[in-house]
Every structure is written in structure tokens, then in C-alpha cells.
Write an enzyme that holds these catalytic residues in place. Structure first.
Site, PDB file in Angstrom:
ATOM      1  N   ASP A 144       0.839  -1.196   0.000  1.00  0.00           N
ATOM      2  CA  ASP A 144       0.000   0.000   0.000  1.00  0.00           C
ATOM      3  C   ASP A 144       0.878   1.252   0.000  1.00  0.00           C
ATOM      4  O   ASP A 144       1.649   1.490   0.930  1.00  0.00           O
ATOM      5  CB  ASP A 144      -0.877  -0.035   1.255  1.00  0.00           C
ATOM      6  CG  ASP A 144      -1.954   1.033   1.276  1.00  0.00           C
ATOM      7  OD1 ASP A 144      -1.791   2.062   0.596  1.00  0.00           O
ATOM      8  OD2 ASP A 144      -2.953   0.841   1.982  1.00  0.00           O
ATOM      9  N   ASP A 167      -6.501   3.619 -11.185  1.00  0.00           N
ATOM     10  CA  ASP A 167      -7.868   3.126 -11.355  1.00  0.00           C
ATOM     11  C   ASP A 167      -8.831   4.301 -11.221  1.00  0.00           C
ATOM     12  O   ASP A 167      -8.839   4.991 -10.197  1.00  0.00           O
ATOM     13  CB  ASP A 167      -8.171   2.078 -10.277  1.00  0.00           C
ATOM     14  CG  ASP A 167      -9.449   1.297 -10.567  1.00  0.00           C
ATOM     15  OD1 ASP A 167     -10.394   1.907 -11.113  1.00  0.00           O
ATOM     16  OD2 ASP A 167      -9.502   0.106 -10.240  1.00  0.00           O
ATOM     17  N   LYS A 171     -17.689   4.410 -11.280  1.00  0.00           N
ATOM     18  CA  LYS A 171     -19.032   4.527 -10.688  1.00  0.00           C
ATOM     19  C   LYS A 171     -19.015   5.557  -9.556  1.00  0.00           C
ATOM     20  O   LYS A 171     -18.087   5.605  -8.757  1.00  0.00           O
ATOM     21  CB  LYS A 171     -19.491   3.171 -10.158  1.00  0.00           C
ATOM     22  CG  LYS A 171     -19.705   2.135 -11.255  1.00  0.00           C
ATOM     23  CD  LYS A 171     -20.191   0.818 -10.690  1.00  0.00           C
ATOM     24  CE  LYS A 171     -20.409  -0.204 -11.804  1.00  0.00           C
ATOM     25  NZ  LYS A 171     -20.871  -1.511 -11.276  1.00  0.00           N
ATOM     26  N   THR A 240       2.883   4.407 -23.558  1.00  0.00           N
ATOM     27  CA  THR A 240       2.787   2.975 -23.314  1.00  0.00           C
ATOM     28  C   THR A 240       1.823   2.303 -24.283  1.00  0.00           C
ATOM     29  O   THR A 240       1.033   2.954 -24.954  1.00  0.00           O
ATOM     30  CB  THR A 240       2.311   2.702 -21.876  1.00  0.00           C
ATOM     31  OG1 THR A 240       0.972   3.191 -21.722  1.00  0.00           O
ATOM     32  CG2 THR A 240       3.217   3.395 -20.861  1.00  0.00           C
ATOM     33  N   ARG A 241       1.901   0.976 -24.322  1.00  0.00           N
ATOM     34  CA  ARG A 241       0.981   0.206 -25.162  1.00  0.00           C
ATOM     35  C   ARG A 241      -0.459   0.441 -24.722  1.00  0.00           C
ATOM     36  O   ARG A 241      -1.352   0.614 -25.550  1.00  0.00           O
ATOM     37  CB  ARG A 241       1.342  -1.280 -25.083  1.00  0.00           C
ATOM     38  CG  ARG A 241       0.452  -2.162 -25.944  1.00  0.00           C
ATOM     39  CD  ARG A 241       0.949  -3.613 -25.971  1.00  0.00           C
ATOM     40  NE  ARG A 241       0.900  -4.230 -24.658  1.00  0.00           N
ATOM     41  CZ  ARG A 241       1.947  -4.508 -23.908  1.00  0.00           C
ATOM     42  NH1 ARG A 241       3.163  -4.191 -24.337  1.00  0.00           N
ATOM     43  NH2 ARG A 241       1.824  -5.088 -22.735  1.00  0.00           N
ATOM     44  N   PHE A 242      -0.681   0.452 -23.416  1.00  0.00           N
ATOM     45  CA  PHE A 242      -2.022   0.706 -22.885  1.00  0.00           C
ATOM     46  C   PHE A 242      -2.525   2.073 -23.342  1.00  0.00           C
ATOM     47  O   PHE A 242      -3.662   2.223 -23.779  1.00  0.00           O
ATOM     48  CB  PHE A 242      -1.980   0.637 -21.352  1.00  0.00           C
ATOM     49  CG  PHE A 242      -3.209   1.157 -20.677  1.00  0.00           C
ATOM     50  CD1 PHE A 242      -4.339   0.361 -20.532  1.00  0.00           C
ATOM     51  CD2 PHE A 242      -3.252   2.453 -20.177  1.00  0.00           C
ATOM     52  CE1 PHE A 242      -5.479   0.843 -19.910  1.00  0.00           C
ATOM     53  CE2 PHE A 242      -4.392   2.944 -19.553  1.00  0.00           C
ATOM     54  CZ  PHE A 242      -5.503   2.133 -19.421  1.00  0.00           C
ATOM     55  N   GLU A 243      -1.669   3.077 -23.256  1.00  0.00           N
ATOM     56  CA  GLU A 243      -2.074   4.419 -23.658  1.00  0.00           C
ATOM     57  C   GLU A 243      -2.344   4.480 -25.153  1.00  0.00           C
ATOM     58  O   GLU A 243      -3.301   5.122 -25.604  1.00  0.00           O
ATOM     59  CB  GLU A 243      -0.985   5.420 -23.271  1.00  0.00           C
ATOM     60  CG  GLU A 243      -1.344   6.867 -23.551  1.00  0.00           C
ATOM     61  CD  GLU A 243      -0.263   7.831 -23.091  1.00  0.00           C
ATOM     62  OE1 GLU A 243      -0.413   9.044 -23.335  1.00  0.00           O
ATOM     63  OE2 GLU A 243       0.726   7.371 -22.489  1.00  0.00           O
TER      64      GLU A 243
END
Length: 263
Positions: A144, A167, A171, A240-243
């Protein structure tokens, strides 16, 4: 039932015993801080996915040298941790599989990166990348980040803080779980040296708006942008690949760079 008629214990199946044993006895602990810290809302959820052979081998060999558990039981000496007294150290919270972290470490060997996450495959992957590329300026923290900041880092000890694509908890009822909140910023400010930069990035528009609002209202931080808005992506933050996948889908990525005010 009397003692003479007590039931005979049933031996535990070997497979069940194996499941109870830690996968990496000398590696990252499943719950390093244990129960001696207060119960509170977390901004993350541990992600369980398969550790590859290469990631597991990296964890077994390299964790004792380059890894640490966030147990909240000691104050870190960052110069000792990186075997480089005086080295400026940046904390990165949440690094995924570690590709961007490794690229930033390679591009700036004069800065240490303390990378914190709870994703075991990512921890192993980053350690493997660090070894493969000869990176001596990366250390991996398991646990943490709040406990790491509050219990284990000294005041004014960080040269920067990076929070990339946390994250978004989209919601509304989960917004309280978002990391970038006034309480987090107040804590982070005590660990950042004056002038150090908190750099956030997100592709979730509502979260970007909240980040800008909360950061702009934080008394310990000032926006590096004269217009008070978002920052252009700096060259040191890799795409990045995610971006890239998000951009292909039409997502807009926002960077926010706020400096710790001088006292």
C-alpha cells in the site's frame, strides 16, 4: 464425545498444503502490512493473474536485492536502498507491467525510481526488465503506497511523485476510492521536497477533471502551467501500449504537473 472417542484427524491433501505455502518464500509477501494498520478504504484491488516462468524466476533471484515489502515497520534510508547516497528518488505509484518505468529509468540513470504496486506479475516483469537492461536505479515496493508514504519515507525525501493511469473507479459510489484526494495530497506534500513535481496522467476525462480541481485547491501545490490547466505530455513519460490502445479508441489523455510549494 470423550477423548477416547475423538475423531481421527484427516490428513490434508498435499495439493491443499502446497496452496497454503507462499509461492515465493523470499519474495513479495501477500499482505506485508498485516493487520497492525487501520482499516480504511483502499484505492486499489489486488489483481490475481498467472506469473510466467520468467517473472517467477526474476522474483526468486532479484527480490532479496531489489524488492521490499511495505510493512510499515521501519523508516527507509533511500541512499542505502539504492546504494547511492544523495541520489534523487522519485516514487511511482502503480506501474502495471513496468515497461514505462524501465524506459524512464534507462533514460535517466541519475534518478532512482521507487516503483510501488501490488501486482505480482508486474513486479516480476519489472525486475526482469531492470536486470536485462542493466538498470541499477530501480527498486520495487510491494504493498500500500499510503503506508509507504506515511510510515516508511522521511519528510522531504522524494524528488518527485508519479501516478500514471490510476484506477478511475468510474461509478459514482466508488469515487471515494480514487487515490487523488485532498487527504492524499496533504500526505504526499510532507514527503516531497520543496519544488518537487507531482505528475499525474489519466485517460478518464471525469477523473482528470477531479484531479485538476483537487490539485488546484491543494494549498501545498501549484500548477506548473501558467494557464492553470493540463500539461502537455513531457518527453520523459513514455507512450505505453495501454495508452496507445486508448488513443486508438479516441480516448484523450491528460497530464497534470503540480509543484510542491516552497515553504
Amino acid at each position: 464425545m470423550s477423548e477416547n472417542h475423538a475423531p481421527t484427524p484427516v490428513p490434508r491433501p498435499a495439493s491443499d498444503a502446497r496452496r497454503r505455502e507462499p509461492m515465493f518464500p523470499d519474495g513479495p509477501a501477500p499482505d506485508p502490512a498485516g493487520s497492525h494498520h487501520e482499516r480504511r478504504i483502499r484505492s486499489f484491488q489486488p489483481r490475481r493473474s498467472r506469473v510466467t516462468t520468467g517473472q517467477g524466476e526474476a522474483l526468486r533471484r532479484l527480490w532479496p536485492q531489489w524488492g521490499l515489502d511495505v510493512d510499515g515497520m521501519r523508516r527507509l534510508d533511500l541512499g542505502e536502498l539504492f546504494d547511492a547516497p544523495g541520489l534523487p528518488v522519485v516514487l511511482e505509484i502503480g506501474f502495471g507491467m513496468g515497461e514505462a518505468t524501465a524506459q524512464m529509468a534507462a533514460a535517466d540513470p541519475g534518478t532512482g525510481i521507487l516503483a510501488c504496486d501490488v501486482h505480482t506479475p508486474g513486479q516480476g516483469n519489472l525486475l526482469a526488465l531492470a536486470e536485462r537492461n542493466g538498470l541499477k536505479n530501480v527498486r520495487v515496493a510491494n504493498g500500500d503506497a499510503i503506508i509507504l508514504l506515511r510510515e516508511m519515507l522521511a519528510p522531504d525525501s522524494l524528488a518527485g511523485l508519479r501516478v500514471y493511469f490510476p484506477d478511475p473507479w468510474p461509478k459514482k459510489r466508488h469515487h471515494k476510492r480514487r487515490l487523488i484526494q485532498p487527504e492524499f495530497l496533504a500526505l504526499a506534500a510532507t514527503r516531497l521536497a520543496p519544488g518537487a513535481v507531482l505528475h499525474c496522467a489519466t485517460d478518464w476525462e471525469p477523473y482528470a477533471e477531479q484531479m485538476l480541481e483537487v490539485l488546484s485547491a491543494a494549498p501545498d501545490f501549484e500548477n506548473t502551467q501558467p494557464d492553470g490547466g493540463y500539461a502537455p505530455r513531457p518527453e520523459f513519460r513514455p507512450l505505453t501500449r495501454f495508452e496507445g490502445q486508448g488513443l486508438d479508441k479516441g480516448h484523450v489523455v491528460h497530464d497534470l504537473m503540480f509543484k510542491r510549494r516552497e515553504r
